[in-house]
Design a protein around this motif. Structure first.
Motif, PDB file in Angstrom:
ATOM      1  N   TYR A 192     -19.602  14.423   7.310  1.00  0.00           N
ATOM      2  CA  TYR A 192     -19.319  13.132   7.254  1.00  0.00           C
ATOM      3  C   TYR A 192     -18.313  13.046   6.563  1.00  0.00           C
ATOM      4  O   TYR A 192     -17.185  12.124   6.645  1.00  0.00           O
ATOM      5  N   LYS A 193     -18.218  13.676   5.115  1.00  0.00           N
ATOM      6  CA  LYS A 193     -17.118  13.571   4.355  1.00  0.00           C
ATOM      7  C   LYS A 193     -15.609  14.166   5.075  1.00  0.00           C
ATOM      8  O   LYS A 193     -14.688  13.616   4.877  1.00  0.00           O
ATOM      9  N   PHE A 196     -13.255   8.242   0.878  1.00  0.00           N
ATOM     10  CA  PHE A 196     -14.703   8.201   0.507  1.00  0.00           C
ATOM     11  C   PHE A 196     -15.195   7.545  -0.471  1.00  0.00           C
ATOM     12  O   PHE A 196     -14.619   7.263  -1.396  1.00  0.00           O
ATOM     13  N   GLU A 197     -16.080   6.431  -0.068  1.00  0.00           N
ATOM     14  CA  GLU A 197     -16.754   5.586  -0.836  1.00  0.00           C
ATOM     15  C   GLU A 197     -18.203   5.798  -1.076  1.00  0.00           C
ATOM     16  O   GLU A 197     -18.967   5.764  -0.438  1.00  0.00           O
ATOM     17  N   ILE A 237     -17.740   3.166   7.298  1.00  0.00           N
ATOM     18  CA  ILE A 237     -18.666   3.749   7.982  1.00  0.00           C
ATOM     19  C   ILE A 237     -19.772   4.168   7.022  1.00  0.00           C
ATOM     20  O   ILE A 237     -19.560   4.966   5.940  1.00  0.00           O
ATOM     21  N   GLY A 238     -20.909   3.591   7.033  1.00  0.00           N
ATOM     22  CA  GLY A 238     -21.948   3.991   6.139  1.00  0.00           C
ATOM     23  C   GLY A 238     -22.556   5.282   6.369  1.00  0.00           C
ATOM     24  O   GLY A 238     -22.538   5.700   7.584  1.00  0.00           O
ATOM     25  N   PHE A 239     -23.380   5.826   5.528  1.00  0.00           N
ATOM     26  CA  PHE A 239     -24.088   7.028   5.757  1.00  0.00           C
ATOM     27  C   PHE A 239     -25.515   6.983   5.045  1.00  0.00           C
ATOM     28  O   PHE A 239     -25.713   6.648   3.914  1.00  0.00           O
ATOM     29  N   ILE A 240     -26.613   7.286   5.911  1.00  0.00           N
ATOM     30  CA  ILE A 240     -27.663   7.349   5.087  1.00  0.00           C
ATOM     31  C   ILE A 240     -27.997   8.910   5.328  1.00  0.00           C
ATOM     32  O   ILE A 240     -28.286   9.449   6.200  1.00  0.00           O
ATOM     33  N   THR A 241     -28.442   9.525   4.342  1.00  0.00           N
ATOM     34  CA  THR A 241     -28.642  10.898   4.224  1.00  0.00           C
ATOM     35  C   THR A 241     -30.167  11.272   4.582  1.00  0.00           C
ATOM     36  O   THR A 241     -31.036  10.244   4.625  1.00  0.00           O
ATOM     37  N   GLY A 242     -30.212  12.490   4.732  1.00  0.00           N
ATOM     38  CA  GLY A 242     -31.687  12.819   4.979  1.00  0.00           C
ATOM     39  C   GLY A 242     -32.166  13.440   3.621  1.00  0.00           C
ATOM     40  O   GLY A 242     -31.638  13.108   2.484  1.00  0.00           O
ATOM     41  N   ASP A 243     -33.335  14.230   3.631  1.00  0.00           N
ATOM     42  CA  ASP A 243     -34.101  14.770   2.343  1.00  0.00           C
ATOM     43  C   ASP A 243     -33.009  15.851   1.997  1.00  0.00           C
ATOM     44  O   ASP A 243     -32.833  16.757   2.460  1.00  0.00           O
TER      45      ASP A 243
END
Lengths: 361, 361
Positions: free
Chosen positions: A207-208, A218-219, A188-194
């Motif tokens: 998420y973690k 976690f990768e 599962i990919g994750f794109i963070t905010g600012d």
DNA sequence: CTGAAAGCGCTAACAG
DNA sequence: CTGTTAGCGCTTTCAG
């Protein structure tokens, strides 16, 4: 044509006093709903007021020491509909309480920020609402020391001294990630905010945490640093999907990023959700309007605005002995069409082409 | 902890008079930048002001007859970024002039609208900016008769009596349609905005006019009634593309509609622009961020806000003898990647996958 | 129950 | 050049 009467002699308390044959202090009493007033006198005064179309002069009122009936709203800028939603909630609560709303944008004038807060404190507003303030520390003291009422919105208060309202960001991110894991995703990919925003940090934590809870390692390569804007979502998804072992699902830190992911997926000739599941955060109105409609974590933006305003008004109107503390609102996972089981994808049949039923809130 | 000092005894003009050893009217003079003041006196007063951290009480000032230094902003709601852009322009101009901004939303309280305008006129603001007002007629009179300064934004004034600012909607739509015709399209679909808005009407006019100018017959079946929202764009495109003889290009009345068209096109397994060219209107920030980036008609939203504000301030601060009239701002066709020649489509090569260079303004 | 009077902080004549 | 004096419209004691 433009009349040049610069401020037509408005009807004042005196006019209606004369009109109803009482002293003007009595009129004041009627206006302010005092107790001991002979009903018929009150009647007579009220009558004169409507007849002459009396409207109190707010400035005179504030001058004499009362409230200005105005609350200030400090925001960064009018990005996306995120802020719009919050303001809607604020607006409702403000209107209900018969207050007015003064708008301040900090947009590209960092320096002025703290100074204007001071000037604010001296008259124009009775309290201040700050939405996602950037460098609060700068004026938090000023505000606090002056005993000037304020409430922070979407800011993770580190001490409960600071009155604030925000959403359960971590829990929301946890739920979303867990959902993806539950339906079978392992990468599962994750794109963070600012990352300067607390909410961005909290979502990463969630998420973690969900990963850990699902026994998924976690990768770091599956996490891309975004900024809450669509273009970074596009970029991030491209990056993630280019990995040797790309994710089968991407959790975006907000809906705008998710839209960017949509684009990247399409751009590579892939499909959502068959090839890549996507989940967003916020549930802005557009989330239900896009195709496929976006599965996302609803943040009760409007309610946050509303509650913050109510807290602020309580501080203003009652003489509190203790701090207001902070309120955290629950988030809710809204399941729509942008995520499916990876194993399902083979059998996936295209859903209805029409917008889903909850398209308009 | 919360200090309970309800309004700490602010330093007033008197304090600084005492401090600097002059009468308080002299202080007032210094504050208001009067001419005949001995430089050293001024110095002394200024000094005391900074030392004591003096901030003028705006209410007292307004009370005595002057300005409140506040302008009111009446908007319908915080839809899309359209309004945000306008507000940004307003905000700039307002800040420059050292005014403050009071925000009023008419959101679902049609009834209250006109009454609050009256109360506004009595004190809180020196002037009013109305963005795309719905039923202006209701209070236009009230405003006009009272000689209360106001400016309309994005409203096509029918009489030049009404001070207003808007964009060249018709010309913009004309340009966009003509562009599509020029690059070879003969069947150009059109999705309208909410027809109660003047801008929607004007854009339709421009579309027709360009068709006529290009020797293309107008066909009612190619026009779909939208409402400025994305979902109607989706619906409209689906409807247009289902025609026996579908259009090769679709001109959308705003960018949100264009995004809806994008989705419908994809949803049918077609591509933009190879199969269907799309042109939008507004050029909201997202237009440059989507893929393919959207060819659209830029409406100088920010500038509209800015100019309207400046007009309003002129009305407020100068004693005008004549109406301000109305200002129409030029639009500009921004060519990006969402439209191409129908004959080109065969040779069309996928453009760069990265956001185009002008993605961020 | 209601009137008279004293300001809130500031600007604007009017006199020096 | 600067001080004095009225109020702006309203709330709030303080007396009736």
């Amino acid at each position: 044509m433009i009349t040049k009467v610069r401020r037509s002699p408005n009807t004042t308390i005196k006019d209606i006093a004369r009109e109803s044959g009482v002293s003007y202090s009595t009129v004041s009493r009627v206006i302010n709903n005092f107790e001991h007033i002979k009903p018929e006198t009150r009647e007579r005064v009220m009558d004169a007021m409507t007849r002459l179309g009396y409207v109190a002069n707010q400035h005179a009122r504030s001058l004499v020491g009362g409230r200005s009936q105005v609350i200030g709203l400090l925001i960064h800028a009018f990005d996306s509909s995120y802020i719009g939603q919050i303001i809607q909630g604020i607006d409702e609560a403000v209107a209900e309480a018969h207050y007015d709303l003064m708008l301040y944008t900090t947009h590209r004038r960092k320096i002025r920020e703290s100074s204007f807060v001071v000037s604010l404190a001296r008259g124009l507003a009775d309290g201040l609402l700050l939405v996602l303030p950037r460098d609060i520390e700068a004026y938090l003291d000023t505000l606090g020391q002056q005993g000037f009422p304020f409430v922070l919105i979407d800011y993770a208060a580190t001490s409960s001294d600071v009155p604030s309202v925000n959403a359960a960001n971590q829990q929301g991110a946890y739920d979303a990630t867990l959902y993806l894991a539950k339906i079978g995703h392992r990468r599962i990919g994750f794109i963070t905010g600012d990352m300067v925003a607390d909410s961005a940090q909290e979502r990463l934590m969630g998420y973690k945490q969900a990963l850990a809870g699902s026994g998924i390692a976690f990768e770091a390569e599956l996490v891309f640093q975004g900024d809450f804007y669509q273009s970074k979502g596009f970029e991030g998804a491209n990056s993630l999907l280019s990995l040797d072992n790309p994710p089968t699902a991407i959790f975006a830190s907000n809906d705008m990023i998710a839209f960017g992911v949509y684009e990247a997926v399409r751009n590579r000739g892939l499909r959502t959700p068959e090839d890549v599941s996507v989940v967003g955060f916020d549930d802005i109105p557009q989330a239900a309007q896009v195709h496929p409609s976006l599965t996302t974590v609803r943040q009760p933006l409007q309610e946050m605005g509303r509650i913050a305003t109510q807290m602020l008004l309580r501080w203003i109107e009652e003489d509190l002995d203790e701090p207001l503390g902070y309120t955290q609102l629950a988030t809710e996972l809204i399941v729509r069409d942008s995520a499916c089981s990876p194993v399902d994808s083979v059998f996936y049949r295209s859903r209805s082409a029409m917008p889903s039923s909850d398209e308009r809130r």
